[in-house]
Motif scaffolding. Structure first.
Motif, PDB file in Angstrom:
ATOM      1  N   GLY A 119       0.820  -1.209   0.000  1.00 45.47           N
ATOM      2  CA  GLY A 119       0.000   0.000   0.000  1.00 45.47           C
ATOM      3  C   GLY A 119       0.856   1.262   0.000  1.00 45.47           C
ATOM      4  O   GLY A 119       0.520   2.250  -0.658  1.00 45.47           O
ATOM      5  N   GLY A 154       1.023   4.823   4.961  1.00 40.77           N
ATOM      6  CA  GLY A 154       2.180   3.968   4.752  1.00 40.77           C
ATOM      7  C   GLY A 154       3.443   4.514   5.378  1.00 40.77           C
ATOM      8  O   GLY A 154       3.398   5.469   6.162  1.00 40.77           O
ATOM      9  N   GLU A 225      -8.596   8.220   3.492  1.00 36.00           N
ATOM     10  CA  GLU A 225      -9.232   6.926   3.724  1.00 36.00           C
ATOM     11  C   GLU A 225     -10.730   7.198   3.955  1.00 36.00           C
ATOM     12  O   GLU A 225     -11.066   8.078   4.746  1.00 36.00           O
ATOM     13  N   VAL A 260      -7.049   0.971   1.141  1.00 36.60           N
ATOM     14  CA  VAL A 260      -6.214  -0.188   1.471  1.00 36.60           C
ATOM     15  C   VAL A 260      -6.907  -1.051   2.531  1.00 36.60           C
ATOM     16  O   VAL A 260      -6.853  -2.275   2.458  1.00 36.60           O
ATOM     17  N   LYS A 287      -3.680  -4.785   1.039  1.00 36.69           N
ATOM     18  CA  LYS A 287      -4.249  -5.599   2.130  1.00 36.69           C
ATOM     19  C   LYS A 287      -5.281  -6.629   1.636  1.00 36.69           C
ATOM     20  O   LYS A 287      -4.912  -7.709   1.237  1.00 36.69           O
TER      21      LYS A 287
HETATM   22  C1  PLP Z   1      -1.687  -0.427   5.632  1.00 37.47           C
HETATM   23  C2  PLP Z   1      -2.048   0.825   4.913  1.00 37.47           C
HETATM   24  C3  PLP Z   1      -1.187   1.394   3.954  1.00 37.47           C
HETATM   25  C4  PLP Z   1       0.199   0.879   3.739  1.00 37.47           C
HETATM   26  O1  PLP Z   1       0.215  -0.400   3.220  1.00 37.47           O
HETATM   27  P1  PLP Z   1       1.581  -1.274   3.381  1.00 37.47           P
HETATM   28  O2  PLP Z   1       1.259  -2.490   2.562  1.00 37.47           O
HETATM   29  O3  PLP Z   1       1.752  -1.546   4.827  1.00 37.47           O
HETATM   30  O4  PLP Z   1       2.673  -0.477   2.800  1.00 37.47           O
HETATM   31  C5  PLP Z   1      -1.625   2.487   3.247  1.00 37.47           C
HETATM   32  N1  PLP Z   1      -2.837   3.002   3.456  1.00 37.47           N
HETATM   33  C6  PLP Z   1      -3.697   2.498   4.359  1.00 37.47           C
HETATM   34  C7  PLP Z   1      -5.046   3.113   4.520  1.00 37.47           C
HETATM   35  C8  PLP Z   1      -3.311   1.404   5.138  1.00 37.47           C
HETATM   36  O5  PLP Z   1      -4.137   0.920   6.053  1.00 37.47           O
END
Ligand code: PLP
Length: 455
Positions: A119, A154, A225, A260, A287
């Motif tokens: 992500g 991230g 988000e 994500v 994710k």
């Molecule tokens: C976990 C997350 C990320 C980062 O993803 P990674 O795979 O850990 O790099 C980015 N945005 C949101 C909303 C997340 O929850």
């Protein structure tokens, strides 16, 4: 608690494995938890202890820890074509099929997909795409990115700059050009006597003032988000996206949904933007995209950005970006299977069916005098601990309240996550009603124990 034997798993983990996002005093006291395998929403540690994972791993293992179909899809693709890149005009057939699928299930009528390993990288990629596009269009100064306080995007240098959490100060972040606006958490940030609608309007006005003072021509995007996840499960205040989207449109600033966590059913519908009824210009996914069975992220561009970035690429004959494992055939095959499992094997229906029970369980716990707020959307929720419910006064940092609750839960065989003074729950989409009862029973026991000890 801790096995002090030098050959213990705990000691071996300490010796050579570095812990990320881990409270080191807790490790010192309790030792790390080393896991060997899982079954449905349960995981087992090296001592044979069983835990109900109330957090689906890290929000992502939504199909549980031993889904046969996902493992078989991985094995079949490893046997057929175990790896390839997506550079120089080549890519695997699975990559082509997954992109078609992602556009089909996206809210967009058409669009394009770019793959990453995480992500964080998907957010970095999106930012580079916008810089690339704006420069090609003759607006090289249109680079700033706005995110919200408590937003999590991230850990890479760019995505950590977007993540508006105080812990990034230790890295000297954010980088220049990453600006943070208000967190839409009404319970915590609403002023005395301010209605939720007035709160939303105040945030929208603040956003517009920020845009004007920074210079709209210097701002590329706002990334948000739909429900903040790692910020502590914070659903937006009422009407939030409807209030800010027209302002962004007015100043030609893209709205990007970082889905994500929310994507693929966590909030009820497939996408969080559908739960809150707005249409972003692009979606960031990771994710749940592979149900946690492969590291993969994706930038899903809606038609407008897809066309503009295509034109920018044509103007220099290339989009000079990509990771070695972008569009990995095994990852794509797993993602295709995961999407099928979530959408067609009853998982998303189970999220919708379990949501009222989840809300009810949280509401029941919110009657506790030391729980200030229960908040949730779909199957993501949080309970905010407070010392004084009326004044919303948090416990002092020395009480370490959420860490204690999480550790006590762990003693009772439940994994849940402390975040600030909140406890986060985000059960797997395969959870049964019985397992949800177990989750709330264990959490209730833990809360009773911890609050009787610290108050
Ligand atoms: C976990 C997350 C990320 C980062 O993803 P990674 O795979 O850990 O790099 C980015 N945005 C949101 C909303 C997340 O929850």
């Amino acid at each position: 608690m801790r096995d002090e034997n030098l050959n213990s798993w705990e000691a071996r983990a300490d010796a050579h494995s570095m812990y990320g996002f881990t409270d080191l005093p807790t490790i010192e006291n309790r030792g790390a938890t080393i896991l060997t395998h899982g079954d449905g929403p349960y995981v087992y540690d090296v001592h044979g202890k069983k835990y109900l994972d109330g957090n689906s791993g890290l929000w992502n293992m939504v199909a549980g820890f031993n889904h046969k179909g996902l493992a078989e899809a991985a094995k079949a693709q490893y046997d057929r074509f175990p790896g390839y890149h997506a550079f120089f005009g080549r890519m695997s057939d699975q990559t082509v099929i997954l992109s078609e699928k992602l556009i089909e299930v996206s809210p967009f009528e058409s669009g394009k997909v770019f793959y990453t390993n995480s992500g964080s990288e998907a957010n970095d990629t999106l930012v580079k795409m916008l810089w690339f596009m704006n420069k090609a269009e003759g607006n090289p100064q249109k680079r700033k990115i706005i995110t919200r306080i408590n937003g999590y995007h991230g850990v890479t240098a760019v995505s950590a700059s977007m993540t508006a959490k105080p812990y990034n100060e230790v890295f000297g972040l954010p980088l220049d050009g990453f600006i943070h606006t208000d967190c839409p958490h009404y319970w915590r940030f609403g002023q005395d006597g301010e209605s939720e609608s007035d709160f939303t309007l105040r945030l929208a006005r603040n956003l517009e003032a920020l845009i004007v003072s920074e210079g709209p021509e210097t701002i590329a995007a706002l990334v948000a988000e739909p429900v903040m996840g790692a910020g502590g499960v914070i659903p937006p205040s009422k009407g939030y996206f409807q209030a800010i989207h027209p302002i962004l449109k007015k100043y030609n600033i893209a709205l990007i949904a970082d889905e994500v966590i929310c994507g693929f059913g966590r909030t009820g519908p497939i996408w969080g933007c559908q739960a809150y009824d707005f249409m972003p210009d692009a979606i960031i996914s990771s994710k749940n995209l592979t149900a946690g069975y492969f590291p993969m992220g994706a930038v899903i561009l809606g038609p407008n950005l897809a066309n503009k970035i295509q034109m920018a690429a044509e103007s220099v004959e290339e989009f000079p970006h990509g990771f070695t494992a972008s569009g990995h055939p095994v990852g794509c095959a797993i993602a295709l299977k995961a999407i099928n499992v979530i959408l067609n094997e009853g998982l998303i229906e189970n999220v919708q069916a379990l949501t009222p029970k989840f809300e009810q369980g949280l509401a029941e716990l919110a009657k506790n005098p030391y729980i200030g707020e229960a908040r949730s959307k779909g199957l993501m929720g949080a309970l905010e601990a407070v010392m004084d419910k009326d004044t919303k006064t948090p416990f002092g940092p020395e009480a370490n309240v959420s860490e204690k609750i999480a550790n006590t839960c762990s003693d009772f065989g439940l994994i849940c996550r402390p975040l600030g003074q909140a406890i986060v729950l985000c059960p797997a989409f395969v959870m049964t009603e019985g397992q949800m009862n177990e989750m709330f029973e264990k959490l209730t026991q833990a809360l009773t124990k911890v609050f009787s000890e610290i108050t």
